[in-house]
Design a protein around this motif. Structure first.
Motif, mmCIF file in Angstrom:
data_model
loop_
_atom_site.group_PDB
_atom_site.id
_atom_site.type_symbol
_atom_site.label_atom_id
_atom_site.label_comp_id
_atom_site.label_asym_id
_atom_site.label_seq_id
_atom_site.Cartn_x
_atom_site.Cartn_y
_atom_site.Cartn_z
ATOM 1 N N LYS A 147 42.244 25.655 27.295
ATOM 2 C CA LYS A 147 40.921 26.306 27.242
ATOM 3 C C LYS A 147 40.639 27.048 28.547
ATOM 4 C CE LYS A 147 38.534 24.292 23.579
ATOM 5 N NZ LYS A 147 38.195 23.052 22.942
ATOM 6 N N LYS A 148 40.988 26.427 29.665
ATOM 7 C CA LYS A 148 40.748 27.078 30.955
ATOM 8 C C LYS A 148 41.599 28.355 31.058
ATOM 9 C CE LYS A 148 39.428 24.856 34.598
ATOM 10 N NZ LYS A 148 39.290 24.040 35.802
ATOM 11 N N ALA A 149 42.842 28.263 30.573
ATOM 12 C CA ALA A 149 43.744 29.424 30.637
ATOM 13 C C ALA A 149 43.193 30.578 29.794
ATOM 14 C CB ALA A 149 45.139 29.029 30.172
ATOM 15 N N GLU A 150 42.702 30.249 28.587
ATOM 16 C CA GLU A 150 42.111 31.293 27.720
ATOM 17 C C GLU A 150 40.926 31.952 28.408
ATOM 18 O OE1 GLU A 150 40.973 29.598 23.945
ATOM 19 O OE2 GLU A 150 43.059 28.955 23.604
ATOM 20 N N ASN A 151 40.096 31.126 29.039
ATOM 21 C CA ASN A 151 38.920 31.637 29.731
ATOM 22 C C ASN A 151 39.332 32.581 30.879
ATOM 23 O OD1 ASN A 151 36.155 31.773 30.518
ATOM 24 N ND2 ASN A 151 36.612 30.321 32.161
ATOM 25 N N LEU A 152 40.367 32.198 31.630
ATOM 26 C CA LEU A 152 40.831 33.041 32.740
ATOM 27 C C LEU A 152 41.394 34.361 32.220
ATOM 28 C CD1 LEU A 152 42.573 30.356 35.001
ATOM 29 C CD2 LEU A 152 40.390 31.514 35.418
ATOM 30 N N HIS A 153 42.153 34.255 31.122
ATOM 31 C CA HIS A 153 42.716 35.461 30.513
ATOM 32 C C HIS A 153 41.588 36.436 30.147
ATOM 33 C CE1 HIS A 153 45.585 37.878 28.347
ATOM 34 N NE2 HIS A 153 44.835 37.841 27.270
ATOM 35 N N GLY A 154 40.519 35.883 29.577
ATOM 36 C CA GLY A 154 39.349 36.699 29.195
ATOM 37 C C GLY A 154 38.706 37.355 30.408
ATOM 38 N N ILE A 155 38.557 36.601 31.487
ATOM 39 C CA ILE A 155 37.938 37.152 32.709
ATOM 40 C C ILE A 155 38.775 38.322 33.222
ATOM 41 C CG2 ILE A 155 37.414 36.683 35.154
ATOM 42 C CD1 ILE A 155 36.731 33.799 34.335
ATOM 43 N N ILE A 156 40.103 38.141 33.223
ATOM 44 C CA ILE A 156 40.998 39.193 33.745
ATOM 45 C C ILE A 156 40.893 40.440 32.863
ATOM 46 C CG2 ILE A 156 43.437 39.800 34.095
ATOM 47 C CD1 ILE A 156 43.855 36.825 34.913
ATOM 48 N N GLU A 157 40.897 40.230 31.557
ATOM 49 C CA GLU A 157 40.818 41.378 30.633
ATOM 50 C C GLU A 157 39.518 42.154 30.809
ATOM 51 O OE1 GLU A 157 43.801 41.160 27.104
ATOM 52 O OE2 GLU A 157 41.770 40.536 26.536
ATOM 53 N N ARG A 158 38.412 41.407 30.910
ATOM 54 C CA ARG A 158 37.097 42.064 31.003
ATOM 55 C C ARG A 158 36.905 42.756 32.347
ATOM 56 N NH1 ARG A 158 35.709 37.333 28.447
ATOM 57 N NH2 ARG A 158 35.017 36.362 30.374
ATOM 58 N N SER A 159 37.451 42.151 33.413
ATOM 59 C CA SER A 159 37.159 42.669 34.758
ATOM 60 C C SER A 159 38.121 43.766 35.204
ATOM 61 C CB SER A 159 37.235 41.521 35.769
ATOM 62 O OG SER A 159 38.561 41.031 35.797
ATOM 63 N N GLY A 160 39.297 43.823 34.560
ATOM 64 C CA GLY A 160 40.311 44.769 35.019
ATOM 65 C C GLY A 160 41.001 44.338 36.310
ATOM 66 N N LEU A 161 40.781 43.074 36.722
ATOM 67 C CA LEU A 161 41.463 42.570 37.924
ATOM 68 C C LEU A 161 42.962 42.463 37.662
ATOM 69 C CD1 LEU A 161 39.149 39.538 38.849
ATOM 70 C CD2 LEU A 161 39.520 41.538 40.299
ATOM 71 N N GLU A 162 43.745 42.595 38.708
ATOM 72 C CA GLU A 162 45.193 42.356 38.583
ATOM 73 C C GLU A 162 45.588 41.305 39.609
ATOM 74 O OE1 GLU A 162 47.208 46.089 38.954
ATOM 75 O OE2 GLU A 162 46.378 46.852 37.079
ATOM 76 N N PRO A 163 45.205 40.047 39.367
ATOM 77 C CA PRO A 163 45.389 39.011 40.388
ATOM 78 C C PRO A 163 46.862 38.718 40.657
ATOM 79 C CG PRO A 163 43.973 38.245 38.590
ATOM 80 C CD PRO A 163 44.622 39.509 38.137
ATOM 81 N N SER A 164 47.151 38.418 41.920
ATOM 82 C CA SER A 164 48.543 38.119 42.276
ATOM 83 C C SER A 164 48.601 36.930 43.229
ATOM 84 C CB SER A 164 49.177 39.331 42.931
ATOM 85 O OG SER A 164 48.610 39.500 44.201
ATOM 86 N N LEU A 165 49.620 36.133 43.040
ATOM 87 C CA LEU A 165 49.805 34.920 43.851
ATOM 88 C C LEU A 165 51.200 34.918 44.452
ATOM 89 C CD1 LEU A 165 49.206 31.956 44.749
ATOM 90 C CD2 LEU A 165 49.910 31.220 42.467
ATOM 91 N N LYS A 166 51.284 34.647 45.740
ATOM 92 C CA LYS A 166 52.579 34.505 46.415
ATOM 93 C C LYS A 166 52.804 33.032 46.741
ATOM 94 C CE LYS A 166 55.054 37.390 48.164
ATOM 95 N NZ LYS A 166 56.235 38.045 47.555
#
Ligand code: NAP
Length: 278
Positions: free
Chosen positions: A14-33
């Protein structure tokens, strides 16, 4: 009454789905090193879990591995990543080889890229009840309490480490729980665990939490990860307690599955913050 098994996979999904939605709506391209030094198997498993889950959510997770590196070169690399606008989160994989002090290293990560949330600044914000990025494991414990509806209860935590017990105790106080913290020098831990509704155990000893330390009304959240005959087990005697207490998390399948997603939740928060503030 049948015992409730408090599973983590569904919460992580559920948390993953919610994050996916936030990324789609915001247009963010988050990156982790991710930075891994050495070849510890547990560190490699945790890194792979973040890469896999990142792909599903829409976060670019890149693992940078070193057989060995000097402290000077490592700090220079962190400094470069700290200044790189393409990188939203930096995480040093644990455990590190001998000679590296994790907490010295994370002091050099800017707090808004410290997605492990174990730097002094992020831990300080938690202590001041001004949470920003929070550590993944305490967050997962609270996710379970939230999801299964255990709010504002009494909690005893058996652990005082900076990764689990210390931040968790503060995060629970921030949410109006009443908290006791035990450790290896605590006398009569059983009297503490029996007198709280919720027991969080993270000692690193299989079978540590037994029937004598809980009541039929107890809710047990088992953070421990131990390897016994190539099997992963927690700190609670699950076979025995699951026939006795009100509710218990399994190991594996309880706290563990949520933690990698919580790191990615921090990456999204970090990316939002950097977009709006830098
Ligand atoms: P740690 O730094 O070694 O902390 C262990 C804690 O347990 C310490 O506070 C220690 O007390 C206490 N302790 C040890 N023996 C005890 C005893 N006989 N009675 C009472 N308390 C005792 O380890 P950690 O990094 O916090 O991890 C703890 C466990 O959680 C490990 O099994 C680890 O693998 C697991 N873990 C799981 C996750 C997850 O995602 N599920 C994440 C992190 C850690 P003192 O402070 O007095 O030494």
């Amino acid at each position: 009454m049948a015992v409730k098994i408090l599973r983590g996979e569904e919460i992580a999904e559920k948390k993953a789905e919610n994050l996916h939605g936030i990324i789609e709506r915001s247009g963010l391209e988050p990156s982790l090193k991710l930075i891994q030094i050495g070849d510890n198997e547990a560190a490699s498993i945790y890194a792979r879990a973040k890469i896999r889950r990142g792909k599903k959510i829409g976060i670019a997770v890149d693992l940078e591995k070193y057989d060995d590196i000097s402290m000077k070169d490592l700090l220079k690399r962190i400094d470069d990543l700290a200044k790189d606008p393409q990188i939203n989160g930096i995480m040093i994989e644990n455990p590190l080889p001998k000679g590296f002090d994790y907490y010295e290293i994370v002091r050099n990560i800017p707090y808004y890229k410290d997605v492990d949330a174990l730097s002094p600044y992020n831990q300080g914000l938690i202590a001041l009840n001004r949470e920003f990025l929070v550590p993944a494991t305490p967050r997962a414990v609270i996710d379970i309490m939230d999801y299964y509806g255990y709010h504002e209860n009494t909690v005893t935590i058996v652990n005082r480490s900076p990764v689990v017990g210390r931040p968790l105790s503060m995060m629970l106080l921030n949410r109006n729980y009443t908290v006791s913290v035990c450790h290896s020098k605590t006398k009569d831990i059983g009297s503490m665990t029996r007198s709280s509704k919720i027991v969080v155990v993270a000692v690193g000893r299989p079978g540590f939490l037994n029937r004598e330390m809980v009541t039929p009304g107890s809710v047990v959240i088992d953070v421990g990860i131990n390897y016994v005959n190539d099997k992963v087990v927690g700190d609670a005697n699950f076979e025995d307690l699951s026939e006795y207490v009100e509710a218990i998390t399994p190991v594996p399948g309880g706290v563990g599955p949520i933690t990698a997603t919580n790191i990615l939740e921090n990456v999204v928060k970090a990316a939002e913050f950097q977009k709006n503030n830098l």
